[in-house]
Design an enzyme around this catalytic site. Structure first.
Site, PDB file in Angstrom:
ATOM      1  N   SER A  88     116.138-109.392 -21.533  1.00 51.97           N
ATOM      2  CA  SER A  88     116.140-108.572 -20.324  1.00 51.97           C
ATOM      3  C   SER A  88     115.441-107.230 -20.577  1.00 51.97           C
ATOM      4  O   SER A  88     114.259-107.221 -20.918  1.00 51.97           O
ATOM      5  CB  SER A  88     117.588-108.420 -19.834  1.00 51.97           C
ATOM      6  OG  SER A  88     117.617-108.190 -18.457  1.00 51.97           O
ATOM      7  N   HIS A 238     121.658-115.696 -16.680  1.00 51.96           N
ATOM      8  CA  HIS A 238     120.848-114.643 -17.287  1.00 51.96           C
ATOM      9  C   HIS A 238     121.240-114.356 -18.745  1.00 51.96           C
ATOM     10  O   HIS A 238     120.390-114.109 -19.584  1.00 51.96           O
ATOM     11  CB  HIS A 238     120.951-113.373 -16.437  1.00 51.96           C
ATOM     12  CG  HIS A 238     120.069-112.253 -16.893  1.00 51.96           C
ATOM     13  ND1 HIS A 238     118.704-112.417 -17.122  1.00 51.96           N
ATOM     14  CD2 HIS A 238     120.339-110.956 -17.174  1.00 51.96           C
ATOM     15  CE1 HIS A 238     118.187-111.255 -17.509  1.00 51.96           C
ATOM     16  NE2 HIS A 238     119.152-110.358 -17.554  1.00 51.96           N
TER      17      HIS A 238
END
Length: 259
Positions: A88, A238
């Protein structure tokens, strides 16, 4: 120059080290199990990004700042070349680093993020974090209660409250620098990484249930990372390494030829 805080596994091993960078509001502890497992095979440095974990706080938070921190860290530890992995926000950091300092990167691993600009999407989390008044809360449970007014997912609340600690005044506080992260948010989330090309082996790992890397992003990925391959991990959103650790580790080991 301040050096990022880290935890090192497999320090005695002589192979090319792997540097691991977490995402926004995360910390190196999020990668503890992975670090321990990989540390049997090569040196692994789990690293807190600036304004996170136990690393230094700063008013600056651009992708270039983050890339510069990696250079300083490697110089400090006498590492000429490393495998770098970022998730990320950490993925944005390692992409910018690889493009600017390709000679310092052996192989690049980017987890569930593309080089593009993203629309702001953490406003709810930032509002929740800012609504915690550390002058009045006296326990983790009270902090969780405040966060739950804004954040429905228990897992997100647990992830955020890992950052709580008791400061010298015996008050709870966040380890991350919330002020800079909210003020400079657009600079590191809503900006693409600067254009440039990294010509070495690159692996993008996407979560099957995540929408951070879309099929149409692959064209842009290959423009900047021509040798990139994209692998999707099943049953993972995620936080890929937490959702499906076995498959995640296997894919990383394959890519680094550790199997």
């Amino acid at each position: 120059m301040e050096i990022l805080h880290s935890k090192i596994f497999g320090e005695q091993l002589t192979s090319t080290p792997l540097l691991v960078f977490h995402g926004l509001f995360g910390m190196l502890d999020n990668w503890g199990s992975f670090g321990k497992e990989m540390g049997e095979l090569l040196p692994v440095h789990l690293i807190d990004l600036r304004n996170h974990g136990r690393s230094f706080h700063s008013e600056n938070m651009s992708h270039d700042d983050l890339a510069g921190d990696i250079v300083a860290y490697m110089n400090h530890y006498g590492i000429d070349k490393a495998h770098v992995l970022g998730h990320s926000l950490g993925g944005k950091a390692v992409m910018q680093f690889a493009i600017r300092y390709p000679e310092m990167v052996e192989k690049l691993i980017v987890v569930d993020i593309a080089p593009k600009a993203y629309p702001p999407h953490h406003q709810g989390i930032i509002k929740a974090l800012e609504s915690v008044d550390f002058n009045t809360v006296t326990s983790r449970t009270e902090v969780e209660e405040v966060l739950s007014r804004y954040i429905p997912e228990k897992s997100t609340i647990q992830f955020l409250t890992k950052n709580l600690y008791w400061n010298d005044e015996k008050k709870l506080n966040w380890r991350f620098n919330l002020k800079t992260l909210s003020e400079k948010y657009n600079e590191f989330v809503s900006n693409a990484i600067k254009f440039g090309v990294f010509n070495e082996e690159t692996l993008f790992i996407a979560g099957e249930k995540s929408n951070y890397i879309l099929p149409q992003d692959e064209f842009a990925i290959r423009q900047q990372f021509p040798k990139a391959k994209v692998v999707t991990i099943k049953n993972a959103a995620h936080w890929v390494q937490a959702d499906n650790p076995a498959d995640f580790s296997m894919v990383v080991k394959d890519f680094l030829s550790l199997n």
